[in-house]
Design a protein around this motif. Structure first.
Motif, PDB file in Angstrom:
ATOM      1  N   ILE A   1      66.714  46.487  47.431  1.00 47.88           N
ATOM      2  CA  ILE A   1      66.788  45.441  48.451  1.00 47.88           C
ATOM      3  C   ILE A   1      65.382  44.933  48.777  1.00 47.88           C
ATOM      4  N   GLY A   2      64.421  45.846  48.862  1.00 45.59           N
ATOM      5  CA  GLY A   2      63.036  45.452  49.122  1.00 45.59           C
ATOM      6  C   GLY A   2      62.459  44.578  48.022  1.00 45.59           C
TER       7      GLY A   2
ATOM      8  N   PHE B   1      62.560  36.966  46.744  1.00 52.40           N
ATOM      9  CA  PHE B   1      63.143  35.848  47.480  1.00 52.40           C
ATOM     10  C   PHE B   1      62.098  35.205  48.389  1.00 52.40           C
ATOM     11  N   TRP B   2      61.297  36.038  49.083  1.00 52.02           N
ATOM     12  CA  TRP B   2      60.283  35.505  49.983  1.00 52.02           C
ATOM     13  C   TRP B   2      59.234  34.682  49.223  1.00 52.02           C
TER      14      TRP B   2
ATOM     15  N   SER C   1      56.190  44.940  43.418  1.00 53.72           N
ATOM     16  CA  SER C   1      57.616  44.835  43.090  1.00 53.72           C
ATOM     17  C   SER C   1      57.908  45.388  41.700  1.00 53.72           C
TER      18      SER C   1
ATOM     19  N   LEU D   1      64.174  42.695  45.842  1.00 47.59           N
ATOM     20  CA  LEU D   1      64.858  41.398  45.893  1.00 47.59           C
ATOM     21  C   LEU D   1      64.359  40.555  47.060  1.00 47.59           C
ATOM     22  N   GLY D   2      64.137  41.198  48.206  1.00 47.49           N
ATOM     23  CA  GLY D   2      63.607  40.485  49.367  1.00 47.49           C
ATOM     24  C   GLY D   2      62.219  39.928  49.115  1.00 47.49           C
ATOM     25  N   ALA D   3      61.373  40.700  48.449  1.00 47.73           N
ATOM     26  CA  ALA D   3      60.010  40.234  48.152  1.00 47.73           C
ATOM     27  C   ALA D   3      60.041  39.042  47.200  1.00 47.73           C
TER      28      ALA D   3
END
Length: 133
Positions: free
Chosen positions: A26-27, A33-34, A58, A29-31
Motif C-alpha cells: 500500500i505504501g 500515485f503521489w 519504493s 502504491l501510494g508513493a
C-alpha cells in the motif's frame, strides 16, 4: 510447505509477515500515485531529486515485499536495516523537537510510538530468523 511453482512458503508465512507485506505494498502504491498526481498537477514541491529518492525507496520496498512473500532471509535483513534507519531518523527528529522547545507537548508522542513500533519489528524479525530461508 513450499509451493515450487510460486517459490513461496505460504503455509508457513506468519500473519504478521503477510500484514507487513500488504502495508508495504500500500505504501509503494501510494508513493507512486503521489508522484504521478504531483507530476500531473505540476506540484512545485516535487523536485526531481525527491521523485528519484521516492522511486528508489519504493523499488527497495518492492524487493522487500517480494522477498518477504517468499520468506527470504535477505528480505528479513533489509527490513531490519530499514526499520533501524527509521528508529535513527525518529530519534534525530525527537531530539530536534525537544531541543527546539516546541510548545506542542504532544509532538514527541508520535516519534516515541514510531520508535516503539519499529523496535518491535526489528525484535520480531531477529527473534524469528529461523523461519526465513
Amino acid at each position: 510447505m513450499m509451493d515450487e511453482a510460486s517459490g513461496s512458503n505460504a503455509g508457513s508465512r506468519p500473519g504478521c509477515v503477510t500484514a507487513y507485506v500488504v502495508l508495504a505494498a500500500i505504501g509503494v502504491l501510494g508513493a507512486i500515485f503521489w508522484i504521478a498526481l504531483s507530476l500531473t498537477l505540476k506540484n512545485p514541491g516535487l523536485t526531481n531529486s525527491l521523485a528519484a529518492y521516492i522511486l528508489v525507496i519504493s523499488a527497495v520496498n518492492l524487493a522487500i515485499i517480494v522477498g518477504l512473500w517468499r520468506m527470504r532471509n535477505w528480505a528479513r535483513a533489509l527490513v531490519m536495516v530499514s526499520q533501524g534507519l527509521s528508529i535513527l531518523a525518529e530519534l534525530l527528529w525527537l531530539f530536534r523537537v525537544i531541543g527546539s522547545g516546541s510548545e506542542n507537548p504532544f509532538a514527541p508522542i508520535g516519534s516515541l510510538i514510531g520508535i516503539g513500533v519499529s523496535g518491535y519489528i526489528v525484535w520480531w524479525f531477529h527473534k524469528n530468523r529461523q523461519r526465513f530461508a
